[in-house]
Design an enzyme around this catalytic site. Structure first.
Site, PDB file in Angstrom:
ATOM      1  N   LYS A 168       0.866  -1.181   0.000  1.00  0.00           N
ATOM      2  CA  LYS A 168       0.000   0.000   0.000  1.00  0.00           C
ATOM      3  C   LYS A 168       0.902   1.230   0.000  1.00  0.00           C
ATOM      4  O   LYS A 168       1.928   1.251   0.686  1.00  0.00           O
ATOM      5  CB  LYS A 168      -0.891  -0.024   1.246  1.00  0.00           C
ATOM      6  CG  LYS A 168      -1.927   1.103   1.301  1.00  0.00           C
ATOM      7  CD  LYS A 168      -2.864   0.942   2.516  1.00  0.00           C
ATOM      8  CE  LYS A 168      -3.923   2.044   2.565  1.00  0.00           C
ATOM      9  NZ  LYS A 168      -4.843   1.890   3.714  1.00  0.00           N
TER      10      LYS A 168
ATOM     11  N   SER B 220      -9.840   2.106   2.853  1.00  0.00           N
ATOM     12  CA  SER B 220      -8.909   2.843   2.024  1.00  0.00           C
ATOM     13  C   SER B 220      -7.917   1.956   1.275  1.00  0.00           C
ATOM     14  O   SER B 220      -7.312   2.420   0.309  1.00  0.00           O
ATOM     15  CB  SER B 220      -8.127   3.833   2.894  1.00  0.00           C
ATOM     16  OG  SER B 220      -7.309   3.140   3.812  1.00  0.00           O
TER      17      SER B 220
ATOM     18  N   SER C  32     -10.182  -0.289   6.998  1.00  0.00           N
ATOM     19  CA  SER C  32      -9.544  -0.097   5.690  1.00  0.00           C
ATOM     20  C   SER C  32      -8.877  -1.336   5.104  1.00  0.00           C
ATOM     21  O   SER C  32      -8.503  -1.322   3.935  1.00  0.00           O
ATOM     22  CB  SER C  32      -8.513   1.025   5.767  1.00  0.00           C
ATOM     23  OG  SER C  32      -9.156   2.272   5.742  1.00  0.00           O
TER      24      SER C  32
END
Lengths: 484, 477, 95
Positions: A76, A151, A175
């Site tokens: 990420k 997210s 997330s």
């Protein structure tokens, strides 16, 4: 090859069926040909990945390979990667080449995992749909007109589309779990403090926790074995003896007490989601688990509490982005105030600015007690509810999300509606507990996630409970059309 | 109208650790800009603070020395504001639960009176960097080497009533932190500085007046001048029918004035909240006991011991214990002179301090060591030289011409104690001054001094003055 | 809780965000919605409840006082927008 799990790839690498370079090249080709319609990656690091792959193959020849050596992954874009842009999906850090590696990144380097690239996400991890990214939204591989969740939406979409066998994510209010649920993969948010926050760009420090996203519970355990561990640079890092998180994969579920929180099965849950979750409950019953109703009376307040605590922390955490030492700086600032106002005004997107403002307001003189302090007190009540529940049960089962993946743009105009899509995941972050989402079926062709919540430090048990489910079901093996 | 001044001080003492409060960067002074600002000090994305054990030990030391409780649990908070020398956009400090609670110190004024000043609290925090205002094409340069240096902020009660009391208090805290070896006290380098909260009110009223905060005073003299100026300014305002504005002010030493710092004034809403990157600081009782056992003898204890052990006056003992280095120097000199502590005290407070002040030197780098001074004073004690000659010898020693015995030998300064030799000189003087002799003998006693002077002159000051007196009296009668 | 555009401006200033005039309305509306939403908290009795700042009941760990960092100025300043003589440059700071 890309249909194999991390565990299977590791076996193939060990057996010499494939080299890490071949594997890495294969995934890089898939990214090149398929990511165009997903936008799951912000930066592809092909050269570095191949270099690591060659080193991994060499290490194997020398007999120095570890369990995951040579297995490619993606990070990420919230984890700092030295020499590689680390953008947090923000214009603010579009030009930020990190001068150092995050603790998690170091650990995967040491394990010999090639990094294919950095995944798209909501800007600074603030969002539940991956629509707040400076680099544009990510599309859900199951239906490219729908969101992958957020997210960690890029990580989820990349794993679901078989562009990488595993990805790192972070979970502040859901997330990891919410996008895992909406894309039909498995994701684990560990106990707060398990995974080092060093180099993980902070959104809300007391809630943020990194974790693995992969197709199976077993793969998540393999990744967590690499990611977790004490880091002296993080004051909130847990000092605990090393542990194999896959140690309980084959433990029997007979006599396991599973709690069903009444508050999570009320109104607001989509009927399709409810059906899938009830089928999962039946499955566990057949494996010998017992179900107990539990109460989490304050969990209904978790979203309001979260939207005070998280913005408050983020308003302070994001103050360092001022255009002085790194990151976006406005053109020709006329004075210091102009430098701050324009650099930050231009660098941050609307949702980030909104949360900074909510947090600034909640901490300001005259409002602190009514908002921040009040939220912290209710946070304790929420954590105490879980404490009481775990005196009666071993794990808690609940839906991961109230609905399946929604359409792009469907909730962007109304922040509160968007915030409520994390209604089942947020309480866990406030308490600091481990929890995961795993694919449990489909509703109208879209994946539904089941959430398993464990007591503190109980990741191994959670993974075992999930693994037993995956041994008897095939939901986690389903691939979206076009990405098989 | 009679006005009363009310002063409270916030003293910032830089703790003399090797590394910073939350990072492993060095705290050494004077490095090239930004070479001692690591990722944590720069506030790079993703970095985290970890607390330095030594700062906790030092804070506890200070707390014990002022009789304050050490908090079993204290909390680090973030003070949020934007400034270029504050890399994270917040300063990590302590707000609601500081590490050191309420204590007190006693100050002594020039007239010998003593007063007790309350210390409200002391808390740990990180220092900011420095803005350099030399012109970089109309820009300001920022050096973050100092960012993250540990500070102990010591907050007093508003217990002081005039500038001199404030100075005495600041000096007392200065001595204390140096005794404790937790701060080098170097005010020029900014290691010890204070903010003064000054207000005035009518004598006899209890309510505090509106205060002005004078920032960043880094000398005792500036503190005194700034307060005196500020008091006059506030009296002028109030007597002119105006109102004092609560604000931050800066002292300009060149003009001797304080002026408003409007740039720091606007919208001060620091939004304190507990730093989620740091956990509560829990201090166990055994840690506190270890610290207590490591405490040195403190200034007040030392002062009383000096009075008892060396028979010094309260004033002398106070001066000699004002700094740990001075006290240690004195004790070494006194030890060399078994029994004549007063002689040692006079020399340390007189010649030595005078010479140090003249050259603006610290006692730690005095060219005349305590051992050397002891050696000199021994020669007074054993009558090798007179006190007057000793001053000459001291000057030579200060200039690096060797130890006392070498100087005395080389310059031939040894005192003449041979009665025969002195008598010979006396006889010569009498013979050469018959008229003075006659006047003296006819009752002009004052001329005795004339004869002493003549004898001393001829012996180059080396004749033992007591012997000269005695022999002259015999010869002249 | 309803925020006016004027209040939004003030908050944005405190947070050093240059909000465009035309966006003030939308921020006023969404921020008011969020504050309304979180005001559900008011209904909870929290008398005597200890605020919870951290998920785990742990104490701060202490590190030993040893300089471990070396000079990395050149490395860190490679990504800086404006530097000279090793200093970070900002528009003139007036005190």
């Amino acid at each position: 090859m890309h249909d194999k799990t991390i565990a299977e790839l590791a076996t193939a690498l060990r057996g010499g069926e494939v080299s890490s370079v071949e594997l890495t090249e294969h995934y890089l080709r898939r990214i090149e040909s398929l990511d165009g319609c997903l936008n799951s990656l912000i930066t592809v690091t092909a050269e570095q990945a191949l270099e690591t792959a060659r080193a991994a193959d060499d290490a194997r020849v020398r007999g120095e390979a570890g369990p995951l050596t040579g297995v490619p992954i993606v990070h990420k874009d919230i984890f700092c990667t030295q020499g590689v842009r680390t953008s947090c999906a923000s214009r603010m850090l579009d030009n930020f080449i990190s001068p150092y590696d995050a603790g998690v990144v170091e650990r995967f380097k040491a394990a010999g995992c090639p990094v294919l690239g950095k995944t798209n996400m909501d800007e600074f991890a603030m969002g539940s749909s991956n629509e707040t990214s400076f680099y544009g939204p990510v599309n859900n591989p199951w239906d490219t007109e729908r969101v992958p969740g957020g997210s960690s939406g890029g990580s989820a979409a990349a794993v679901a589309a078989r562009l990488a066998p595993g990805a790192t994510g972070t979970d502040t209010g859901g997330s990891i779990r919410q996008p895992a649920a909406l894309t039909g993969i498995t994701g684990l948010k560990p106990t707060y403090g398990r995974v080092s926050r060093w180099g993980m760009i902070a959104f809300a420090s007391s809630l943020d926790q990194g974790g693995p996203m992969a197709r199976t519970a077993e793969d998540c355990g393999l990744m967590l074995n690499v990611m977790a561990g004490f880091d002296a640079r993080d004051s909130t890092s847990l000092e605990r003896p090393a542990e194999d998180f896959n140690a309980c994969l084959n433990s029997t579920l007979r006599g396991l007490k599973i709690g069903l929180p009444r508050e999570f099965f009320g109104e607001g849950m989509d009927p399709g989601v409810a059906r899938v979750i009830n089928e999962a409950i039946d499955f566990y019953r057949k494996l010998g688990a017992e179900f107990v109703d539990v109460d989490l009376p304050h969990s209904g307040l978790s979203v309001p509490v979260y939207y005070v605590v998280a913005p408050a922390e983020c308003s302070s955490n994001l103050a360092r982005f001022d255009g002085v030492r790194y990151g976006h700086r406005c053109e020709a600032p006329k004075d210091l105030m102009d430098l701050y106002m324009r650099s930050r005004g231009e660098g941050f997107g609307a949702e980030v600015q909104r949360r900074i403002m909510v947090g600034t307001y909640a901490l300001s003189a005259g409002y602190f007690d009514a908002y921040y302090l009040k939220a912290q007190k209710i946070r304790r009540l929420i954590a105490d509810d879980f404490r009481n529940a775990f005196e009666q049960v071993d794990v808690i089962l609940a839906p991961a999300t109230p609905t399946t993946a929604f359409r792009l743009g469907e909730k962007t105009a109304d922040p509160v509606t968007m915030y409520l899509s994390d209604i089942y995941t947020i309480a866990v972050n406030l308490a600091g507990l481990p929890a995961m989402s795993l694919p449990a079926g489909f509703a109208e062709g879209l994946p539904v996630g089941m959430q398993l919540i464990g007591n503190y430090f109980d990741e191994a048990r959670l993974l075992g409970v999930a693994h037993q489910y995956q041994m008897g079901t095939e939901w986690h093996q389903m691939a979206p059309a076009g990405f098989e | 109208m009679e006005w009363e001044t009310v002063i409270g001080l916030e003293i910032h003492a830089q703790l003399s650790t090797k590394s910073k409060i939350f990072s492993g960067a060095s705290t050494a002074y004077g490095a090239e800009p930004n070479t001692q600002a690591c990722a944590v000090d720069l506030g790079l994305p993703g970095v985290l603070p970890v607390l330095n054990r030594e700062v906790v030990r030092m804070a506890a030391k200070f707390g014990l020395a002022i009789g304050a409780p050490i908090a079993p649990r204290s909390i680090f908070a973030r003070k949020n504001y934007f400034y270029p020398d504050l890399p994270k956009g917040y300063q990590i400090s302590q707000y609601e639960l500081p590490v050191v609670g309420r204590g007190q110190v006693e100050i002594e004024l020039e007239d010998g009176a003593t007063r007790t000043i309350g210390v409200t609290r002391a808390h740990l925090e990180e220092d900011a960097g420095k803005s350099l205002h030399e012109d970089y094409h109309g820009m300001t340069g920022v050096d973050l080497n100092r960012a993250g240096t540990p500070l102990l902020e010591i907050v007093s009660e508003p217990d002081m009533r005039c500038a001199r009391e404030a100075v005495a208090y600041m000096k007392k805290i200065h001595a204390l932190v140096r005794y404790l070896e937790i701060c080098d006290g170097n005010m020029q380098e900014g290691s010890f500085r204070c903010d003064a909260n000054v207000s005035i009110r009518r004598k006899g009223t209890d309510k505090l007046g509106t205060r002005a905060e004078i920032k960043n005073l880094n000398s005792f003299r500036f503190l005194e001048r700034a307060i005196n100026y500020e008091v006059e300014r506030q009296i002028d305002i109030l007597e002119g029918g105006g109102a004092v504005v609560q604000e931050t002010r800066l002292f300009d030493p060149d003009k001797g004035e304080t002026r408003s710092m409007r740039s720091k004034e606007e919208a001060n809403d620091y939004r304190y909240f507990p730093d989620p990157d740091l956990l509560p600081l829990d201090i166990q009782a055994d840690f506190i006991e270890q610290v207590r056992a490591s405490l040195p003898e403190l200034p007040d204890e030392k002062k009383h011991r000096f009075m008892n052990e060396y028979g010094l006056s309260a004033y002398d003992a106070g001066v000699l214990t004002a700094s740990r280095e001075m006290a240690e120097y004195f004790e070494q000199v006194a030890a060399a002179l078994s029994g004549q502590a007063k002689l040692a005290a006079n020399w340390v407070m007189g010649e030595l301090t005078g010479a140090l002040n003249r050259e603006n030197r610290e006692i730690g780098n005095s060219p005349v060591s305590a051992k050397a001074l002891g050696g000199l004073l021994l020669r007074i004690q054993d009558n090798t030289i007179s006190g007057k000659i000793a001053k000459e010898v001291f000057e030579a020693m200060w200039a690096g011409e060797g130890d006392a015995d070498q100087v005395i030998e080389r310059k031939g300064l040894k005192q003449i104690t041979d009665t025969g030799a002195i008598e010979q000189v006396i006889d010569q003087v009498i013979a050469e001054n018959p008229s003075q002799l006659e006047q003296y003998r006819s009752g002009k006693d004052k001329l005795f001094g004339f004869f002493v002077g003549q004898v001393m002159k001829r012996t180059g000051g080396k004749a033992n003055p007591a012997q000269v007196n005695e022999l002259l009296k015999q010869k002249l009668s | 809780m309803s925020l006016s555009q004027e209040q939004v401006k003030k908050i944005a200033y405190l947070a050093r965000l240059n909000v465009q005039e035309e966006d003030l309305g939308i921020y006023a509306r969404t921020l008011s919605d969020i504050l309304d939403f979180v005001e559900q908290m008011d209904g909870v009795d929290t008398e005597g409840v200890e605020p919870m700042a951290h998920p785990l009941e742990l104490s701060q760990r202490l590190r030993s006082d040893a300089p471990t960092e070396s000079d990395q100025r050149a490395h860190f300043q490679r990504i800086a927008p404006a530097v000279e003589d090793g200093l970070y440059l900002v528009p003139k700071v007036i005190e």
